[in-house]
Design an enzyme around this catalytic site. Structure first.
Site, PDB file in Angstrom:
ATOM      1  N   PRO A   2      -9.043   6.252  55.601  1.00  0.00           N
ATOM      2  CA  PRO A   2      -9.473   5.471  56.697  1.00  0.00           C
ATOM      3  C   PRO A   2      -9.685   3.905  56.307  1.00  0.00           C
ATOM      4  O   PRO A   2     -10.149   3.445  55.061  1.00  0.00           O
ATOM      5  CB  PRO A   2     -10.672   5.796  57.369  1.00  0.00           C
ATOM      6  CG  PRO A   2     -11.092   6.952  56.154  1.00  0.00           C
ATOM      7  CD  PRO A   2     -10.136   6.923  54.958  1.00  0.00           C
ATOM      8  N   GLU A   3      -8.941   2.975  56.918  1.00  0.00           N
ATOM      9  CA  GLU A   3      -9.285   1.650  56.658  1.00  0.00           C
ATOM     10  C   GLU A   3      -9.893   0.994  58.000  1.00  0.00           C
ATOM     11  O   GLU A   3     -10.452   1.828  58.678  1.00  0.00           O
ATOM     12  CB  GLU A   3      -7.777   1.032  56.716  1.00  0.00           C
ATOM     13  CG  GLU A   3      -6.707   1.401  55.682  1.00  0.00           C
ATOM     14  CD  GLU A   3      -5.470   0.928  55.638  1.00  0.00           C
ATOM     15  OE1 GLU A   3      -5.396  -0.209  55.652  1.00  0.00           O
ATOM     16  OE2 GLU A   3      -4.418   1.806  55.329  1.00  0.00           O
ATOM     17  N   ARG A 124     -10.486  15.831  50.121  1.00  0.00           N
ATOM     18  CA  ARG A 124     -10.257  15.292  48.702  1.00  0.00           C
ATOM     19  C   ARG A 124     -11.520  14.647  48.108  1.00  0.00           C
ATOM     20  O   ARG A 124     -11.460  14.543  46.861  1.00  0.00           O
ATOM     21  CB  ARG A 124      -9.280  14.030  48.818  1.00  0.00           C
ATOM     22  CG  ARG A 124      -7.835  14.687  49.245  1.00  0.00           C
ATOM     23  CD  ARG A 124      -6.770  13.541  49.363  1.00  0.00           C
ATOM     24  NE  ARG A 124      -6.418  13.028  48.228  1.00  0.00           N
ATOM     25  CZ  ARG A 124      -5.730  12.065  47.869  1.00  0.00           C
ATOM     26  NH1 ARG A 124      -4.962  11.432  48.907  1.00  0.00           N
ATOM     27  NH2 ARG A 124      -5.321  11.469  46.560  1.00  0.00           N
TER      28      ARG A 124
END
Length: 287
Positions: A2-3, A124
């Site tokens: 996510p940015e 992750r």
DNA sequence: AAGAGGCCCTGATAGC
DNA sequence: TGCTATCAGGGCCTCT
């Protein structure tokens, strides 16, 4: 993953759905994130009212009634799902239900007093939770961040001054969180396309016009991404489990070997690697 | 001292 | 089908 746009969407959703709710319970299923989940998380959160939810750069911030804050970074694959606690019937489409909730990697579950539950999922494990005091702005990791792209301190003078005597290329500059907070790989690629700037271009070669282009297009691309509900490449999901749609408007990201979409340009999008990150650009119209 | 590169971790997909 | 290799929205740490 996510940015800035994805975290901004998450922030808005949480403000709509859980602002002023009380945390009744915290369950930690797996402490292994980038940093171990704090041992005292449950103790710090229990009974707290979530007074506000804000965002700095790609960081999500829950403001607690104790004036402590819960800092959340989503890393590459972190998502927060809002789940209705008892969804036997009266299913509300704007929340997850048990049928579409992921089964693995639900690291942390936070139960609220309004029949909703937050579930932090992160395959992750590059994300993390951290408790900070009310002086969090002056503490790491936030103290080293550059301005928000939408703030007035991100302006021509700031950029012009920042790039003096620096040697890096323009793509690495945009990705540098101490220059500006919130731009990651996808949006750096897209912004540079809109600026018609080659990602390899050294920042020492930028002229006045280029700086204004960077300012304008950074805001334009990010604002549009927020409007489209963010980008879903693989696993970004909104709090209700739905995907974003901005990826349908990508001009370069993931489009290698495709035709450039610029008016009257017959270039072909090229893929290369810059500092270990995939980089996409049109060699013809990005100079 | 700025900047480049390795690495943390799991899962999806491609290629053989 | 079943292996191995490669690649992912990030950012910290180390080395030069």
């Amino acid at each position: 993953m996510p940015e800035l746009p994805e975290v901004e969407i998450l922030k808005k959703s949480l403000n709509r759905n859980i602002k002023f709710t009380k945390i009744t319970k915290t369950k930690i299923n797996n402490v292994n994130l980038r940093y171990k989940v704090p041992k005292h998380l449950n103790k710090v959160l229990k009974g707290q009212i979530i007074e506000n939810i804000s965002r700095i750069s790609k960081y999500l911030i829950l403001h607690l009634s104790s004036k402590k804050i819960l800092l959340i970074h989503l890393g590459m694959s972190g998502t927060i799902h809002i789940v209705r606690n008892n969804n036997n019937r009266n299913t509300n489409a704007s929340f997850y239900n048990s049928s579409n909730l992921p089964e693995k990697h639900n690291h942390i579950e936070i139960t609220l007093n309004n029949n909703l539950k937050l579930i932090y999922n992160d395959p992750r494990r590059f994300g993390y939770f951290k408790i900070l005091s009310n002086k969090f702005i002056h503490q790491p990791p936030l103290k080293n961040l550059g301005p928000d792209p939408f703030s007035s301190s991100f302006n021509f003078k700031y950029i012009d001054n920042y790039i003096k005597n620096k040697k890096k290329n323009i793509k690495n500059l945009l990705m540098d969180q101490s220059f500006v907070g919130g731009i990651g790989n996808i949006y750096a690629n897209e912004i540079l396309f809109h600026c018609q700037l080659n990602p390899h271009k050294k920042i020492s070669e930028l002229n006045k016009k280029n700086i204004f282009q960077i300012l304008r297009n950074t805001r334009k691309v990010l604002r549009k991404a927020i409007f489209f509900g963010g980008s879903t490449i693989k696993d970004f999901r909104r709090t209700d489990g739905k995907s974003g749609n901005f990826q349908q408007t990508f001009k370069v990201y993931g489009r290698h070997n495709a035709k450039c979409s610029s008016y009257k340009c017959n270039g072909v999008i090229k893929k290369t690697i810059i500092t270990n990150r995939s980089t996409f650009f049109c060699p013809k119209c990005q100079n």
